[in-house]
Design an enzyme around this catalytic site. Structure first.
Site, PDB file in Angstrom:
ATOM      1  N   HIS A  30       0.823  -1.209   0.000  1.00 18.08           N
ATOM      2  CA  HIS A  30       0.000   0.000   0.000  1.00 18.08           C
ATOM      3  C   HIS A  30       0.857   1.259   0.000  1.00 18.08           C
ATOM      4  CE1 HIS A  30      -2.273  -3.352   1.723  1.00 18.08           C
ATOM      5  NE2 HIS A  30      -3.372  -2.750   1.329  1.00 18.08           N
ATOM      6  N   HIS A  70      -1.618  -1.172   7.302  1.00 11.69           N
ATOM      7  CA  HIS A  70      -1.249  -1.373   5.894  1.00 11.69           C
ATOM      8  C   HIS A  70      -0.164  -0.397   5.443  1.00 11.69           C
ATOM      9  CE1 HIS A  70      -4.622   1.399   6.179  1.00 11.69           C
ATOM     10  NE2 HIS A  70      -4.354   1.880   4.996  1.00 11.69           N
ATOM     11  N   SER A 116      -5.901  -5.182  11.174  1.00 10.02           N
ATOM     12  CA  SER A 116      -7.348  -5.057  11.287  1.00 10.02           C
ATOM     13  C   SER A 116      -7.550  -3.671  11.882  1.00 10.02           C
ATOM     14  CB  SER A 116      -7.934  -6.134  12.188  1.00 10.02           C
ATOM     15  OG  SER A 116      -9.337  -5.942  12.264  1.00 10.02           O
ATOM     16  N   ASN A 176      -6.558  11.078   4.689  1.00 12.68           N
ATOM     17  CA  ASN A 176      -6.119  11.159   3.282  1.00 12.68           C
ATOM     18  C   ASN A 176      -7.272  11.021   2.285  1.00 12.68           C
ATOM     19  OD1 ASN A 176      -6.599   8.404   3.001  1.00 12.68           O
ATOM     20  ND2 ASN A 176      -4.438   7.819   3.190  1.00 12.68           N
ATOM     21  N   LEU A 178      -9.223   8.948   0.982  1.00 12.91           N
ATOM     22  CA  LEU A 178      -9.570   7.811   0.140  1.00 12.91           C
ATOM     23  C   LEU A 178      -9.414   6.486   0.888  1.00 12.91           C
ATOM     24  CD1 LEU A 178      -7.869   8.997  -3.169  1.00 12.91           C
ATOM     25  CD2 LEU A 178     -10.325   8.895  -2.695  1.00 12.91           C
ATOM     26  N   GLU A 357     -16.290  -3.955  25.167  1.00 13.75           N
ATOM     27  CA  GLU A 357     -15.411  -5.120  25.305  1.00 13.75           C
ATOM     28  C   GLU A 357     -14.226  -5.071  24.362  1.00 13.75           C
ATOM     29  OE1 GLU A 357     -18.691  -5.157  24.865  1.00 13.75           O
ATOM     30  OE2 GLU A 357     -19.462  -5.867  26.785  1.00 13.75           O
ATOM     31  N   PHE A 382     -20.137 -12.081  25.862  1.00  9.43           N
ATOM     32  CA  PHE A 382     -19.762 -10.741  25.403  1.00  9.43           C
ATOM     33  C   PHE A 382     -18.308 -10.672  24.938  1.00  9.43           C
ATOM     34  CE2 PHE A 382     -23.210  -9.479  28.590  1.00  9.43           C
ATOM     35  CZ  PHE A 382     -24.195  -9.659  27.636  1.00  9.43           C
ATOM     36  N   HIS A 407     -20.539 -17.068  33.183  1.00 11.17           N
ATOM     37  CA  HIS A 407     -21.926 -17.278  32.753  1.00 11.17           C
ATOM     38  C   HIS A 407     -22.007 -18.057  31.440  1.00 11.17           C
ATOM     39  CE1 HIS A 407     -22.296 -14.210  35.781  1.00 11.17           C
ATOM     40  NE2 HIS A 407     -23.595 -14.352  35.788  1.00 11.17           N
ATOM     41  N   ARG A 465     -21.987 -19.909  36.035  1.00  5.11           N
ATOM     42  CA  ARG A 465     -22.812 -19.164  36.964  1.00  5.11           C
ATOM     43  C   ARG A 465     -23.239 -19.987  38.183  1.00  5.11           C
ATOM     44  NH1 ARG A 465     -28.339 -18.194  37.685  1.00  5.11           N
ATOM     45  NH2 ARG A 465     -28.773 -16.150  38.579  1.00  5.11           N
TER      46      ARG A 465
END
Lengths: 610, 610
Positions: A30, A70, A116, A176, A178, A357, A382, A407, A465
């Site tokens: 990139h 990237h 990510s 930038n 784009l 979270e 969660f 739980h 639990r």
């Protein structure tokens, strides 16, 4: 030793050249995403940040997180120009090179893997918090793109940083205009980002991201700001510096061709002959931190009824008392996960993450890079919210990162499916290198917390639990990759493999079957991953059938893990959740989903044709 | 037919009474979270919203999403008082009752399951968008809590709604100051929420959430606002109306005791004898929508090289042409997933979700409730970002929700681990009721897209980055739950089970082994879930060993799914990703991780002791 502005500008051009050349050589990457942030990176690495190019530890230094992963080629270029690495930049993206396509800690200057998008600010906030906990002065810089600012996690991190008054944190937004497949949501409307950062409690400077003087001034202002984090919103041009790339669509993740096209691009950059010799700049050393081994002594009576989630909290508080590196995070569920017990024992080492979270995991990861042993807990269901963060955390290869999901399963009862984790074992097992632990009683609960603190990398602890009976003596030890055979005899006809709450159902089934003259083995698979293949295979050889039972989906959990190990040795019946659950009492639901003692006993009889 | 203000206020008290009594009867639940929003719910259901209590379809009506799902008891109470349901409110949380602990569509008035916080606004935005697409006038209301506003997903939804000018959407934030385990981040500082909504492009009213006149005025303003969504930020008190609950910590998720305590609480509410007879209020009917069956005709040549991700885009565009309900969403990866082909064919039915995967799934789910067949795509690894949304979507039991993850596995090559999905099969298989499809060539790619559009519930399609040879004739049909046996003979000694890119490696291994005189069966497991148990068991009986091979973690994917089915029939060797990958070429990585033709052939020989 500050470089003059003209030199910083020339260094930016040189970084652009490296970005173009290395990606052209690799044939992928990139370059244009690097070119938009060349002045930002030049000013950060060669003027603003105080660091020792010979010491990637970050100790008593400023550190950098490339959230827009990237743009890795410009990070490698800056590190090389700074004298921090001596890898061949032209090895970019080649198998075996630490200069990967997106940053990973294969390069020692990378503290957390990125690629990510929208995760870097959380990790940086964790580092900033860790430094404040330790009284360490180094600042933390995170560089993100405008495209990734669409990720809600960025705003979780933003609110966390301002709420915790992390004035040692500076985010730079490289606007930038784009994205990958078209313009970003707000293109060059930098006021939108400035308004949002302000609304989330940050101080902000909006600058021309190609103006090294303006950048330097903004970073000075950031450094002088106290009580809140600082965002530099930089208006930039993707592909800046090369006429046929600059601000043009269709060039995301695209390299220029080696030969004429590359020569033309490099030619347009002008003088790139600059070199800068960086001297080490460090802060005064932070106070030495006391050590302490994570050890604990469970104190229960056999048969006592204690939920494993409660044992988790008890163990965590004990660990915090003896091991100063242990910190806990929670997502506004501390009274249910019992992490509040650490808060009572060591309030300064409890981090309330509120209901966010993803950021909680990112902050925990950042704390880990500062030498902490973070335990992050919430309802197991969660943790699915943070799966991408957990996945990326594994690529960050943390020294320690313990996750606890409470739980788990239908045994929570009336709250209904939204609160029942039925996917967490599958999700965590699929993470390369992760350890997955599942205690069935309070002693194993405490012992596995102790193991978790001693185990490198990501460790997941699944707690339940309901209260369950204490099965083990306080001295019992629970090594990773082993299991406990709770019932066995020479005449065993089948083997029940269970974990957590289903261990107690399996024991009841054993008793019921014994009354019918049927001897069965019962194995507590507390170490779901690594798995005790040897014991399982022996059981499969010794007995005619294996029945697994788990309070979890039948896909990706204990049943399939066991089946993969014993296939060829014995048939496997997998009991677990196959249908969507409803509200009901725990006992009703264990029965309805066929994972209670009666269902196990029936499955054993079916498997044996009885 | 508007009720007068005093009656609305009395109805709020009655809803509080129901919330207290039903949770006391159930012995669990969240009465105080209901009590803070009693006036909001009263004004919405008995004054503001136009709906027909006899018709839960939502067609030509306003609809409601309870994002703060733990306040379910007051939703049930409002529906009962409105004459919309006739269930016994006292059956709350009992097995078999539609009145579950958190809302699920077991009650027909619930459009999307809630209970994992911060998801309702995305779904509501999807509904609002669907209505605009169809020219339908009903408005969408979402009620959220202040605790859940910490979820970044709320801000993804907020930016999506304003970016798309969804002025038929109204969010109500019930700022009751107290979360589960302590005060929320900003407690009663409602200005923080107002500033954030404004910074995210919304119009805002800040009101006293217990003032029915102020609420009514705010909703009128919301209805009159055009061009942007509207947020009502309501300052409220948790447990409002009962002295020992009101604004008190320690009462989250806690019921009052039946008997004296309940009587005292109800007594403090005063007159709760009000009843209101709601008459149906509807908008003029939306234009009829044209129908159209999802059918397509693949048009490839055997041996032609086409990536399955490209076949996905081609098929999607074809479907859009014949089936007006098909819509596509993407997360700024449309040029890589090839969903851009639908955008070219039917631009008004393409939804750019930008880099905010959670919201993308939530919006897709909302569109599904409006009768659409949404296809949401991004890199498969980034679907992990939305796992909690996917999990909750399954509990919403959508008519249709197709997810496509591209760039699966190490075969993407140089971009490195952050871009490689290695967990998506495990993650999607663990979702109860989900269908998981994995094409190996362009024909199966198109056919599985067609199948996905015809299949109820959540369907996941996994596509690959590299080009692969067309293996199937255009007429070939790919039923769910079956597989294709590509190579078979009477003398087969082992069976290779593959899917996606590894099918091609398996075929090459077959050829190499044949040259060595070893006949092996090759199965393309395109339907990963449901799985073709019959064919697999037959293969396991016919041959001496099973070797599975997948470009995915060995945990939770194809190997374990197969092992669970054939355990007892044959030993299973599972080839897949066990170590963290690095950057490298696709071929280097397939070899390094032991899933290329050579590794498969070697595994077969090992399994047969040759």
């Amino acid at each position: 030793m500050s470089a003059d502005l003209a030199t910083l500008a020339r260094m930016a051009q040189k970084l652009r050249r490296h970005s173009l050349e290395t990606t052209a050589e690799a044939g992928s990457g990139h370059p244009t995403s690097c070119m938009s942030c060349a002045e930002i990176v030049s000013v950060l690495f060669f003027d603003e940040m105080r660091f020792d190019p010979k010491d990637p530890s970050g100790r008593d230094q400023d550190v950098f997180v490339l959230s827009k992963g990237h743009a890795a080629p410009i990070l490698w270029a800056a590190l090389k120009e700074a004298g921090a690495i001596d890898d061949d930049l032209m090895s970019l993206r080649r198998l075996g090179s630490p200069l990967e396509g997106h940053p990973t800690p294969t390069c020692p200057w990378v503290r957390v893997a990125t690629g990510s998008l929208g995760q870097g600010v959380s990790a940086a906030a964790g580092m900033a918090l860790g430094r404040r906990l330790d009284g360490s002065r180094g600042r933390v810089y995170a560089l993100l793109g405008d495209g990734e600012a669409a990720e809600g996690a960025v705003w979780e991190a933003a609110q966390f940083a301002s709420f915790n008054r992390l004035d040692n944190l500076c985010a730079v937004l490289d606007a930038n205009r784009l994205g990958q497949s078209g313009p970003t949501m707000y293109q060059h409307d930098t006021a939108v980002y400035a308004d949002r950062f302000r609304a989330f409690g940050w101080d902000v400077a909006v600058v021309d991201g190609h103006d090294v003087a303006a950048l330097r001034a903004a970073f000075a202002k950031a450094r002088a700001t106290s009580g809140r984090p600082f965002a530099v919103v930089a208006r930039t041009l993707k592909g800046k510096g090369v006429s046929f790339l600059e601000n043009k669509e269709g060039w995301h993740g695209k390299t220029v061709k080696k030969g004429e096209e590359l020569a033309k691009a490099v030619g347009e950059l002008g003088d790139t002959g600059v070199t800068l010799s960086l001297e080490a700049r460090r802060y005064e050393p932070a106070p030495a931190r006391p050590g302490g081994e994570p050890v604990l002594d469970p104190d229960y009576r056999l048969g006592q009824e204690v939920a494993t989630r409660e044992a988790y909290g008890t163990a965590l508080a004990k660990l915090a008392r003896v091991c100063p590196d242990v910190v806990a995070l929670d997502g506004d569920t501390k009274n249910s996960t019992f992490s509040e017990r650490l808060k009572e024992a060591a309030p300064e080492r409890f981090v309330e993450g509120y209901i966010a979270e993803q950021n909680m995991i990112g902050v925990a990861l950042g704390l880990s890079t500062e030498g902490k042993i973070p335990f992050a807990s919430t309802f197991a269901c969660f943790l699915t919210r943070a799966y991408d963060f957990i996945r990326m955390a594994s690529y960050s290869r943390p020294s320690h990162l313990v996750l606890c999901g409470s739980h788990a399963g239908v045994s929570i009862g009336e709250d209904g499916p939204s609160q029942m984790a039925l996917e967490d074992l599958a999700m965590m097992r699929a993470i390369a290198g992760a350890t997955v632990l599942y205690p069935s009683d309070a002693v194993s609960g405490e012992r596995l917390v102790e193991q978790a603190a001693r185990t490198a990398g990501i460790v997941y602890i699944r707690t339940s639990r309901p209260k369950t009976k204490v099965l083990y003596a306080n001295e019992e030890y629970f090594p990773l990759g082993q299991s406990k055979t709770l019932r066995a005899s020479a005449g065993d006809r089948a083997t029940i493999v269970a974990a957590g709450v289903t261990v107690h159902e399996a024991l009841a089934a054993h008793e019921a079957l014994a009354k019918q003259g049927l001897a069965v083995r019962v194995i507590d698979l507390y170490s779901v991953k690594p798995i005790d293949a040897e014991t399982l295979r022996k059981a499969a050889s010794d007995t005619k059938a294996i029945v697994t039972v788990e309070d979890h989906s039948v896909c990706g959990g204990i049943g399939e893990a066991v089946a993969a190990v014993v296939a060829g040795f014995a048939p496997v019946t997998t009991l677990g959740i196959r249908e969507m659950p409803r509200s009901g009492t725990p006992r009703e639901l264990l029965a309805a989903h066929g994972i209670d003692a009666a269902a196990i006993a029936a499955a054993v009889r079916r498997a044996l044709g009885r």
